[in-house]
Write a protein that holds these residues in place. Structure first.
Motif, PDB file in Angstrom:
ATOM      1  N   GLY A   1     -10.114 -59.158 -52.117  1.00 48.43           N
ATOM      2  CA  GLY A   1      -9.995 -58.723 -50.718  1.00 48.43           C
ATOM      3  C   GLY A   1      -9.053 -57.541 -50.583  1.00 48.43           C
ATOM      4  N   ARG A   2      -7.973 -57.614 -51.328  1.00 49.01           N
ATOM      5  CA  ARG A   2      -7.000 -56.519 -51.292  1.00 49.01           C
ATOM      6  C   ARG A   2      -7.655 -55.212 -51.751  1.00 49.01           C
ATOM      7  N   ALA A   3      -8.558 -55.330 -52.711  1.00 49.12           N
ATOM      8  CA  ALA A   3      -9.272 -54.134 -53.183  1.00 49.12           C
ATOM      9  C   ALA A   3     -10.275 -53.658 -52.131  1.00 49.12           C
ATOM     10  N   ILE A   4     -10.956 -54.603 -51.477  1.00 50.44           N
ATOM     11  CA  ILE A   4     -12.003 -54.237 -50.515  1.00 50.44           C
ATOM     12  C   ILE A   4     -11.430 -53.477 -49.317  1.00 50.44           C
ATOM     13  N   VAL A   5     -10.293 -53.952 -48.774  1.00 50.97           N
ATOM     14  CA  VAL A   5      -9.775 -53.335 -47.547  1.00 50.97           C
ATOM     15  C   VAL A   5      -9.451 -51.855 -47.749  1.00 50.97           C
TER      16      VAL A   5
ATOM     17  N   MET B   1       4.524 -63.183 -50.162  1.00 51.94           N
ATOM     18  CA  MET B   1       3.801 -62.673 -48.978  1.00 51.94           C
ATOM     19  C   MET B   1       2.603 -63.560 -48.650  1.00 51.94           C
ATOM     20  N   THR B   2       2.235 -63.592 -47.387  1.00 58.19           N
ATOM     21  CA  THR B   2       1.035 -64.334 -46.996  1.00 58.19           C
ATOM     22  C   THR B   2      -0.205 -63.603 -47.504  1.00 58.19           C
ATOM     23  N   VAL B   3      -1.318 -64.295 -47.427  1.00 56.69           N
ATOM     24  CA  VAL B   3      -2.598 -63.684 -47.795  1.00 56.69           C
ATOM     25  C   VAL B   3      -2.829 -62.424 -46.956  1.00 56.69           C
ATOM     26  N   TYR B   4      -2.554 -62.545 -45.655  1.00 55.30           N
ATOM     27  CA  TYR B   4      -2.756 -61.391 -44.752  1.00 55.30           C
ATOM     28  C   TYR B   4      -1.914 -60.199 -45.228  1.00 55.30           C
ATOM     29  N   ASP B   5      -0.647 -60.473 -45.534  1.00 59.05           N
ATOM     30  CA  ASP B   5       0.244 -59.376 -45.936  1.00 59.05           C
ATOM     31  C   ASP B   5      -0.137 -58.817 -47.307  1.00 59.05           C
ATOM     32  N   ASN B   6      -0.545 -59.702 -48.204  1.00 57.61           N
ATOM     33  CA  ASN B   6      -1.019 -59.215 -49.501  1.00 57.61           C
ATOM     34  C   ASN B   6      -2.198 -58.272 -49.334  1.00 57.61           C
ATOM     35  N   MET B   7      -3.128 -58.679 -48.478  1.00 58.05           N
ATOM     36  CA  MET B   7      -4.337 -57.869 -48.319  1.00 58.05           C
ATOM     37  C   MET B   7      -4.082 -56.580 -47.551  1.00 58.05           C
ATOM     38  N   SER B   8      -3.070 -56.582 -46.681  1.00 58.41           N
ATOM     39  CA  SER B   8      -2.861 -55.394 -45.841  1.00 58.41           C
ATOM     40  C   SER B   8      -1.815 -54.438 -46.417  1.00 58.41           C
ATOM     41  N   PHE B   9      -1.163 -54.852 -47.507  1.00 57.07           N
ATOM     42  CA  PHE B   9      -0.004 -54.105 -48.003  1.00 57.07           C
ATOM     43  C   PHE B   9      -0.296 -52.611 -48.245  1.00 57.07           C
TER      44      PHE B   9
ATOM     45  N   LEU C   1       1.277 -49.278 -46.352  1.00 55.60           N
ATOM     46  CA  LEU C   1       1.933 -48.169 -47.064  1.00 55.60           C
ATOM     47  C   LEU C   1       1.302 -46.839 -46.687  1.00 55.60           C
ATOM     48  N   ALA C   2      -0.015 -46.890 -46.492  1.00 58.09           N
ATOM     49  CA  ALA C   2      -0.734 -45.656 -46.150  1.00 58.09           C
ATOM     50  C   ALA C   2      -0.625 -45.351 -44.655  1.00 58.09           C
ATOM     51  N   LYS C   3       0.179 -46.148 -43.944  1.00 56.66           N
ATOM     52  CA  LYS C   3       0.436 -45.935 -42.519  1.00 56.66           C
ATOM     53  C   LYS C   3      -0.835 -45.979 -41.650  1.00 56.66           C
TER      54      LYS C   3
END
Ligand code: ADP
Ligand code: MG
Length: 347
Positions: A145-149, A90-98, A102-104
């Motif tokens: 970043g994934r944690a922050i979002v 996955m791209t960085v964007y997709d990793n961070m937004s995953f 999921l939470a819609k």
């Protein structure tokens, strides 16, 4: 912003109790560091807080609510691992937004959150790359970043810098520090590195063999260690510890300080509390064993009656290995421990 309470928390693997009744209060906004040698139970305790390991005894409360047996997915916390654990395809964007997908969460909200986190973490240029196209430091920033979002109540970090080289480790440490100041989210950070503990923590929790040895602000631990273990674990180079009986020069200390040094006890002195004087002066005689010139600091290892002691001074030295010297101890920085290593008093 959340607060946590651990009450008699225990973990048993097979026959082995690896967490032995931990009591701890973590306040809102606090940056808490669990530090201790490898295998002392830091990751296990963190994973129990995360809900990734069951809690076998005692209880865990977040914001006053008992969550001892709540599944991890309902705990509203985000964990960052040493291994990054990114999705490689996955791209960085997709990793961070995953997680948000999921939470819609609505796509425009996701975009705004990811871009904001990327901005904070200096990742805006890399959003379309995959992890293998990034350096180790950048990958770790994506994991953060994934944690922050997710805007969690609590951040949990398990040795997040261990896979980075020394320069990146220092740089990322500073970023994590600034991030905490900016976001103010209650954070628990695990490391075996006492420098990370000292520089990041509001309070440090020193663990040993599944139990807490001491909790305190970094400089309180440095200045007032509860025992020999904490004294020698915190501070680099370690505190010098010698048997009181070993050093004749220490015998007179009781008289000088009015403090009775037990004859079977131990005396501790930080390297910056040891001064190296020319041979023949009054003090403890020794011989230079090794000199480490670090530029700003000079570490002089001196052999004293079969023991090695380290002096740290900010001046450079003309001494050479083998030179006889005299050691003088700064009385205000002496620590005294009983024969079991418990602090008797700071002299
Ligand atoms: P640290 O993170 O401080 O290095 P850990 O929490 O990983 O230490 O491990 C603490 C102790 O628990 C170690 O003795 C380790 O071998 C043991 N341990 C950790 N995980 C397991 C497991 N899943 N099963 C059995 N023993 C474990
Ligand atoms: Mg670990």
């Amino acid at each position: 912003m959340s607060f946590l309470q651990l009450r008699g928390v225990e973990k048993i693997f097979g026959q082995h109790k690896v967490i032995k009744g931990v009591d701890l209060d973590i306040h809102k906004n606090e940056f808490i560091v669990f530090v201790g040698p490898s295998g002392c139970g830091k990751s296990t305790l963190l994973r129990m807080i995360a809900g990734l390991e069951s809690i076998d005894g005692g209880s865990l409360h977040v914001d006053g609510k008992n969550i001892t047996h709540l599944p991890s997915s309902q705990r509203d916390l985000a964990m960052v691992f040493q291994s990054y654990a990114l999705y490689p395809h996955m791209t960085v964007y997709d990793n961070m937004s995953f997680a948000l997908k999921l939470a819609k969460v609505a796509p425009d909200v996701i975009k705004q959150k990811v871009e904001h986190a990327a901005d904070i973490l200096n990742l805006s240029k890399y959003l379309q790359r995959t992890p293998k196209e990034l350096s180790g430091g950048q990958r770790q920033r994506v994991a953060i970043g994934r944690a922050i979002v997710r805007a969690p109540k609590i951040f949990l970090f398990d040795e997040p810098l261990s896979n980075l080289d020394a320069a990146l480790r220092g740089q990322t440490r500073v970023e994590i520090h600034k991030l905490h100041r900016a976001l103010g989210v209650t954070t628990i950070y695990v490391t075996h590195d006492q420098v990370e503990a000292m520089t990041l923590a509001d309070r440090v929790v020193v663990l040993r063999d599944g139990a807490i040895e001491q909790v305190g602000a970094p400089l309180d631990l440095y200045d007032k260690p509860a025992n020999q273990f904490v004294a020698q674990f915190i501070g680099m180079p370690s505190m010098n510890i010698v048997k009181a009986a070993q050093l004749a020069g220490f015998g007179s200390l009781s008289g000088q300080t009015g403090f009775p040094v037990p004859s079977d006890g131990l005396i501790g002195v930080r390297p910056e509390g040891v001064r190296v004087l020319p041979a023949g002066r009054s003090g403890v005689p020794g011989k230079v064993e090794l000199i480490e010139s670090l530029g700003a600091d000079t570490l002089i290892h001196v052999e004293v009656k079969g023991t090695s002691m380290i002096s740290r001074q900010s001046e450079r030295t003309a001494l050479e290995v083998g030179d006889p010297v005299t050691l003088e101890f700064d009385l205000s920085s002496l620590h005294c421990f009983d024969s079991a290593g418990r602090m008797v008093a700071r002299i």
